[in-house]
Scaffold this motif. Structure first.
Motif, PDB file in Angstrom:
ATOM      1  N   ALA A   2      49.512  57.556 -10.137  1.00 39.14           N
ATOM      2  CA  ALA A   2      48.473  57.318  -9.169  1.00 39.14           C
ATOM      3  C   ALA A   2      46.736  57.689  -9.011  1.00 39.14           C
ATOM      4  O   ALA A   2      46.389  58.535 -10.217  1.00 39.14           O
ATOM      5  N   THR A   3      46.043  57.064  -9.041  1.00 31.67           N
ATOM      6  CA  THR A   3      45.477  57.008  -8.928  1.00 31.67           C
ATOM      7  C   THR A   3      44.572  58.002  -8.250  1.00 31.67           C
ATOM      8  O   THR A   3      44.527  58.095  -6.612  1.00 31.67           O
ATOM      9  N   ILE A   4      43.600  59.489  -8.257  1.00 33.59           N
ATOM     10  CA  ILE A   4      42.946  59.561  -7.183  1.00 33.59           C
ATOM     11  C   ILE A   4      41.397  59.113  -7.087  1.00 33.59           C
ATOM     12  O   ILE A   4      40.870  59.470  -7.858  1.00 33.59           O
ATOM     13  N   GLU A   5      41.155  59.368  -5.502  1.00 31.36           N
ATOM     14  CA  GLU A   5      40.078  59.090  -5.151  1.00 31.36           C
ATOM     15  C   GLU A   5      39.346  59.960  -4.481  1.00 31.36           C
ATOM     16  O   GLU A   5      40.151  60.814  -3.263  1.00 31.36           O
ATOM     17  N   PHE A   6      37.982  60.787  -4.762  1.00 32.01           N
ATOM     18  CA  PHE A   6      37.442  61.518  -3.786  1.00 32.01           C
ATOM     19  C   PHE A   6      36.542  60.973  -3.126  1.00 32.01           C
ATOM     20  O   PHE A   6      36.090  59.672  -2.917  1.00 32.01           O
ATOM     21  N   ILE A   7      36.327  61.824  -2.010  1.00 30.51           N
ATOM     22  CA  ILE A   7      35.131  61.270  -1.586  1.00 30.51           C
ATOM     23  C   ILE A   7      33.739  61.981  -0.861  1.00 30.51           C
ATOM     24  O   ILE A   7      34.136  62.860  -0.642  1.00 30.51           O
ATOM     25  N   THR A   8      32.884  61.333  -1.301  1.00 33.80           N
ATOM     26  CA  THR A   8      31.637  61.902  -1.241  1.00 33.80           C
ATOM     27  C   THR A   8      31.464  62.312   0.226  1.00 33.80           C
ATOM     28  O   THR A   8      31.723  61.362   1.380  1.00 33.80           O
ATOM     29  N   LYS A   9      30.182  63.440   0.061  1.00 36.59           N
ATOM     30  CA  LYS A   9      29.470  63.503   1.170  1.00 36.59           C
ATOM     31  C   LYS A   9      28.477  62.048   2.121  1.00 36.59           C
ATOM     32  O   LYS A   9      28.429  61.814   2.892  1.00 36.59           O
ATOM     33  N   GLU A  10      28.225  61.361   0.125  1.00 39.79           N
ATOM     34  CA  GLU A  10      27.461  60.323   1.098  1.00 39.79           C
ATOM     35  C   GLU A  10      28.072  58.947   1.359  1.00 39.79           C
ATOM     36  O   GLU A  10      27.740  58.902   2.006  1.00 39.79           O
ATOM     37  N   ASP A  11      29.504  59.210   0.562  1.00 40.69           N
ATOM     38  CA  ASP A  11      30.528  58.460   1.495  1.00 40.69           C
ATOM     39  C   ASP A  11      30.292  58.720   3.172  1.00 40.69           C
ATOM     40  O   ASP A  11      31.157  57.105   4.012  1.00 40.69           O
ATOM     41  N   LEU A  12      31.000  59.559   3.635  1.00 40.38           N
ATOM     42  CA  LEU A  12      30.929  60.476   5.071  1.00 40.38           C
ATOM     43  C   LEU A  12      29.667  59.778   5.709  1.00 40.38           C
ATOM     44  O   LEU A  12      30.217  59.359   6.613  1.00 40.38           O
ATOM     45  N   ASP A  13      28.703  60.195   5.000  1.00 41.90           N
ATOM     46  CA  ASP A  13      27.834  60.185   6.012  1.00 41.90           C
ATOM     47  C   ASP A  13      27.396  57.948   5.673  1.00 41.90           C
ATOM     48  O   ASP A  13      26.872  57.517   7.376  1.00 41.90           O
ATOM     49  N   GLN A  14      27.803  57.030   5.156  1.00 40.54           N
ATOM     50  CA  GLN A  14      27.695  55.804   5.272  1.00 40.54           C
ATOM     51  C   GLN A  14      28.722  55.754   6.080  1.00 40.54           C
ATOM     52  O   GLN A  14      28.343  54.845   7.167  1.00 40.54           O
ATOM     53  N   PHE A  15      29.738  56.445   6.719  1.00 36.43           N
ATOM     54  CA  PHE A  15      30.547  55.627   7.397  1.00 36.43           C
ATOM     55  C   PHE A  15      30.671  56.271   8.674  1.00 36.43           C
ATOM     56  O   PHE A  15      30.296  55.641   9.783  1.00 36.43           O
ATOM     57  N   LYS A  16      29.247  57.362   8.813  1.00 39.33           N
ATOM     58  CA  LYS A  16      29.322  57.511  10.251  1.00 39.33           C
ATOM     59  C   LYS A  16      27.388  56.897  11.065  1.00 39.33           C
ATOM     60  O   LYS A  16      27.678  56.203  11.952  1.00 39.33           O
ATOM     61  N   GLN A  17      27.161  56.707  10.209  1.00 43.00           N
ATOM     62  CA  GLN A  17      25.970  55.274  10.407  1.00 43.00           C
ATOM     63  C   GLN A  17      26.961  54.120  10.872  1.00 43.00           C
ATOM     64  O   GLN A  17      26.074  54.293  11.656  1.00 43.00           O
ATOM     65  N   GLU A  18      27.244  53.991  10.666  1.00 37.26           N
ATOM     66  CA  GLU A  18      28.371  52.262  10.682  1.00 37.26           C
ATOM     67  C   GLU A  18      29.203  52.959  11.204  1.00 37.26           C
ATOM     68  O   GLU A  18      28.939  51.577  12.571  1.00 37.26           O
ATOM     69  N   LEU A  19      29.758  53.159  11.947  1.00 40.32           N
ATOM     70  CA  LEU A  19      30.566  53.507  13.493  1.00 40.32           C
ATOM     71  C   LEU A  19      29.342  54.243  14.396  1.00 40.32           C
ATOM     72  O   LEU A  19      29.646  53.771  15.549  1.00 40.32           O
ATOM     73  N   PHE A  20      28.087  55.092  14.202  1.00 45.17           N
ATOM     74  CA  PHE A  20      27.316  54.581  15.654  1.00 45.17           C
ATOM     75  C   PHE A  20      26.476  53.710  15.486  1.00 45.17           C
ATOM     76  O   PHE A  20      26.596  53.334  16.706  1.00 45.17           O
ATOM     77  N   SER A  21      26.435  52.949  14.532  1.00 41.03           N
ATOM     78  CA  SER A  21      25.674  51.396  14.780  1.00 41.03           C
ATOM     79  C   SER A  21      26.608  50.241  15.656  1.00 41.03           C
ATOM     80  O   SER A  21      26.134  49.940  16.456  1.00 41.03           O
ATOM     81  N   GLU A  22      28.121  50.343  15.172  1.00 41.15           N
ATOM     82  CA  GLU A  22      28.718  49.918  16.315  1.00 41.15           C
ATOM     83  C   GLU A  22      28.679  50.156  17.469  1.00 41.15           C
ATOM     84  O   GLU A  22      29.090  49.822  18.565  1.00 41.15           O
ATOM     85  N   LEU A  23      28.823  51.927  17.789  1.00 41.19           N
ATOM     86  CA  LEU A  23      29.300  51.966  19.418  1.00 41.19           C
ATOM     87  C   LEU A  23      27.920  51.985  19.568  1.00 41.19           C
ATOM     88  O   LEU A  23      27.706  52.079  21.146  1.00 41.19           O
ATOM     89  N   ARG A  24      26.597  51.283  19.072  1.00 38.48           N
ATOM     90  CA  ARG A  24      25.457  51.823  20.202  1.00 38.48           C
ATOM     91  C   ARG A  24      25.238  50.107  19.882  1.00 38.48           C
ATOM     92  O   ARG A  24      24.537  49.998  20.323  1.00 38.48           O
ATOM     93  N   ARG A  25      26.266  49.059  20.094  1.00 38.46           N
ATOM     94  CA  ARG A  25      25.880  47.831  20.175  1.00 38.46           C
ATOM     95  C   ARG A  25      25.374  47.304  21.552  1.00 38.46           C
ATOM     96  O   ARG A  25      26.814  47.707  22.437  1.00 38.46           O
ATOM     97  N   PRO A  26      25.364  46.374  22.094  1.00 36.82           N
ATOM     98  CA  PRO A  26      24.684  46.453  23.109  1.00 36.82           C
ATOM     99  C   PRO A  26      26.109  46.014  24.371  1.00 36.82           C
ATOM    100  O   PRO A  26      26.833  45.074  23.410  1.00 36.82           O
ATOM    101  N   GLY A  27      26.560  46.288  24.691  1.00 33.55           N
ATOM    102  CA  GLY A  27      27.741  46.035  25.689  1.00 33.55           C
ATOM    103  C   GLY A  27      29.059  46.311  25.318  1.00 33.55           C
ATOM    104  O   GLY A  27      29.629  45.910  25.316  1.00 33.55           O
TER     105      GLY A  27
END
Length: 94
Positions: A2-27
């Protein structure tokens, strides 16, 4: 092997930005209709609309938002709150 994948701080920041942009969409609704409560308390309406207690009082006083009072608590129909946000006129029942 099995390969091990690491989640970086940049990955988490990008996920946070995408999540917030989805939640802020009108309606955007956070709940599915089947999961949404039919009646909301005052604090839930204020949180949903991002308004102050005084603004909510004004909506009640002017008849823009119908409510039912049970004991000392005010309850609002979810559909009425959505209609207010969407600009639909609420016609009070006689």
């Amino acid at each position: 092997m099995a390969t091990i994948e690491f989640i970086t701080k940049e990955d988490l920041d990008q996920f946070k930005q995408e999540l917030f942009s989805e939640l802020r969409r009108p309606g955007q609704r956070l709940h599915k209709i089947s999961e949404q409560k039919e009646w909301l308390k005052s604090y839930e309406v204020r949180k949903l609309l991002s308004i102050s207690p005084g603004t909510l009082q004004g909506l009640r006083d002017t008849g823009k938002l119908k409510f039912n009072k049970v004991g000392g608590l005010m309850f609002y129909k979810y559909d009425d709150v959505i209609a207010l946000v969407e600009g639909k006129k609420i016609i009070p029942k006689p």
